[in-house]
Design a protein around this motif. Structure first.
Motif, PDB file in Angstrom:
ATOM      1  N   ASN A   1      13.038  16.508  66.953  1.00  0.00           N
ATOM      2  CA  ASN A   1      11.883  17.039  66.562  1.00  0.00           C
ATOM      3  C   ASN A   1      11.128  16.480  65.388  1.00  0.00           C
ATOM      4  N   ARG A   2      11.990  16.546  64.215  1.00  0.00           N
ATOM      5  CA  ARG A   2      11.455  16.236  62.824  1.00  0.00           C
ATOM      6  C   ARG A   2      11.670  14.802  62.666  1.00  0.00           C
TER       7      ARG A   2
ATOM      8  N   THR B   1       3.972  15.010  65.562  1.00  0.00           N
ATOM      9  CA  THR B   1       3.564  16.512  65.127  1.00  0.00           C
ATOM     10  C   THR B   1       2.219  16.269  64.268  1.00  0.00           C
TER      11      THR B   1
ATOM     12  N   GLY C   1       3.097  23.071  70.062  1.00  0.00           N
ATOM     13  CA  GLY C   1       2.889  22.256  69.045  1.00  0.00           C
ATOM     14  C   GLY C   1       3.150  20.791  69.639  1.00  0.00           C
ATOM     15  N   ASN C   2       3.384  20.528  70.842  1.00  0.00           N
ATOM     16  CA  ASN C   2       3.395  19.316  71.483  1.00  0.00           C
ATOM     17  C   ASN C   2       2.074  18.520  71.288  1.00  0.00           C
TER      18      ASN C   2
ATOM     19  N   GLU D   1      -3.468  18.576  70.668  1.00  0.00           N
ATOM     20  CA  GLU D   1      -2.246  19.296  70.566  1.00  0.00           C
ATOM     21  C   GLU D   1      -2.153  20.614  71.306  1.00  0.00           C
TER      22      GLU D   1
END
Length: 488
Positions: free
Chosen positions: A320-321, A326, A262-263, A257
């Protein structure tokens, strides 16, 4: 030539009244009892068999269904040695010429307690406040079997013909549904020609309309442990010479990461986002706006304002979510509480990792790649291990991308949403994981999927103050009945 069958009309207003009474008189009292039972999933309670709490909620749900005496409905609790039980119910078709099956799904196992509940609430203390039923598991998703059977009852009350219906309620979903493939194989000959799956374990973008889940992320969970000593040493003696296990762990995670963004760095954990999902995300962003990110309980930031998300762009926030991988650290071992933290260089640090995967990334292959990435070439030749949860050879859960919706289902969903919510159907991807959906998609590649749920803004499944929005649950139940009635 015989005249076509004339079906009795469905009175939607009467259906709504029936469902409202069912929730008020029967479902809410039963869910109140269910919430009080800490029936934690096997991953969080290895002694679940001896404790008997999963068996209790399964028995209670089965007894409730049988007490309803739905004409034609049969129910069986299926058990296998060493495996969590499932409930299987079956209802023959009453619609002339119908040969296909509707499969209804939910689960009864729960996530663990977690901390931070309001002082007047608790995970096993059901309470209704402002139209919300608080407590662990009611929304995720103990309500499902009761809502499913009540939707069927609502159709029976008006003698509305329906296709064959089967129900599958499992009890290890929160552990990754590791027993489900066994039961699906066992029940293969009894499931029938499944043309529609109704899954009630998902979420909603708001409480104002019916939401159809278009995708689910996959997930890898496991324990990353770094060992550098066999016992703790006085930090004044060892620090500077013995590398900190926490620092080594940080180095290892840097392979995975980018901590500044956070990528996730390796391409193996990414996939291309389908163009139609991007279009749907834009439409959903137009409906929800900044509530996509403002809905979360942000802490007070450094300047006195609220802390900020990774992005305030609603479209990017949705993607993103739902479509980007993640990493979350959900637990830790090897760190004493602050009140007992002496000047000791600790021998090890362990993190529980949860890595959400895009819907199209194979879960097991990603888990194998993650294990290799974290363990190989350990800094300082420390002992670094990553143990994925699940059975060897079956690590990780693969996500799911919904098939194209057929015209009849899209029409039925929109009509149900407008009838019972007053707004059109919404489309939304979910960041969570329902392992069953990928399994069913493989087993029934032509089946349509109605994946919905009550987990809307601030309902906080898995965390503190989990609640079930009662009015939304009622309307969703009525919408399910409408869609089943419209099944061609």
């Amino acid at each position: 030539m015989n005249a076509p069958e004339k079906l009795p009309p469905l009175d939607s207003a009467e259906l709504g009244r029936f469902v409202d009474a069912a929730w008020r008189e029967r479902i809410v009292p039963q869910l109140t009892e269910y919430i009080a039972v800490p029936a934690k999933s096997p991953l969080f309670d290895p002694d679940w068999q001896a404790r008997g709490l999963i068996d209790k909620v399964v028995r209670d749900a089965a007894a409730w269904v049988e007490s309803r005496k739905v004409p034609g409905l049969t129910l069986e609790v299926i058990r296998a040695e060493g495996r969590t039980p499932v409930i299987f119910f079956e209802l023959p078709a009453t619609k002339a010429g119908s040969t296909q099956t509707v499969l209804m799904y939910g689960h009864l196992d729960k996530q663990p307690e977690f901390s931070g509940w309001r002082s007047d609430l608790g995970p096993w203390t059901p309470k209704i406040d402002d139209g919300k039923l608080y407590g662990r598991g009611g929304a995720d998703d103990g309500y499902a079997i009761y809502a499913a059977v009540s939707a069927i009852e609502a159709l029976k009350a008006q003698n509305v013909p329906h296709p064959r219906i089967v129900g599958l309620i499992e009890s290890c979903e929160e552990s990754g549904s590791f027993d489900l493939p066994f039961y699906l194989d066992k029940l293969q000959g009894r499931l029938g020609d499944v043309s529609l799956v109704v899954c009630l374990d998902s979420g909603a973008g708001n409480y104002d309309q019916l939401w159809l889940t278009t995708s689910l992320r996959g997930n890898i969970t496991g324990t990353l442990k770094v060992e550098i000593l066999t016992e703790g040493i006085h930090s004044g003696d060892a620090s500077g010479l013995v590398p900190s296990s926490f620092r080594i762990l940080r180095q290892v995670l840097d392979r995975l990461e980018d901590s500044s963004t956070g990528n996730l760095l390796p391409s193996v954990f990414h996939c291309e986002i389908p163009a139609d999902r991007v279009v749907q995300a834009r439409a959903t962003a137009d409906i929800l706006g900044d509530e996509v990110w403002k809905r979360y309980p942000w802490a007070c930031g450094a300047d006195g304002g609220a802390a900020l998300p990774t992005t305030t762009d609603p479209v990017e926030a949705l993607l993103n979510r739902t479509w980007r991988p993640t990493l979350s650290v959900t637990g830790v071992d090897g760190l004493p509480p602050l009140s007992n933290a002496g000047n000791v260089l600790r021998p090890f640090t362990a993190f529980k990792l949860s890595l959400r995967l895009p819907p199209l990334v194979p879960g097991h292959e990603a888990a194998v790649a993650l294990k290799s990435l974290l363990e190989d070439n350990a800094p300082y030749n420390a002992k670094v291990t990553f143990q994925p949860d699940g059975r060897v050879g079956d690590w990780g859960a693969t996500g799911w991308n919904a098939p194209s919706t057929t015209p009849w289902l899209e029409t039925a969903l929109n009509a149900a949403s407008r009838t019972h919510f007053g707004e059109p159907l919404g489309y939304i991807g979910q960041g969570g994981t329902i392992p069953l959906m990928n399994l069913l998609q493989q087993g029934f590649p032509k089946a349509q999927m109605m994946v919905c749920g009550v987990l809307g803004p601030k309902s906080n499944a898995h965390g503190p103050n989990e609640f079930l929005h009662l009015a939304y649950g009622q309307r969703l139940t009525a919408a399910v009945a409408e869609v089943i009635a419209a099944h061609p």
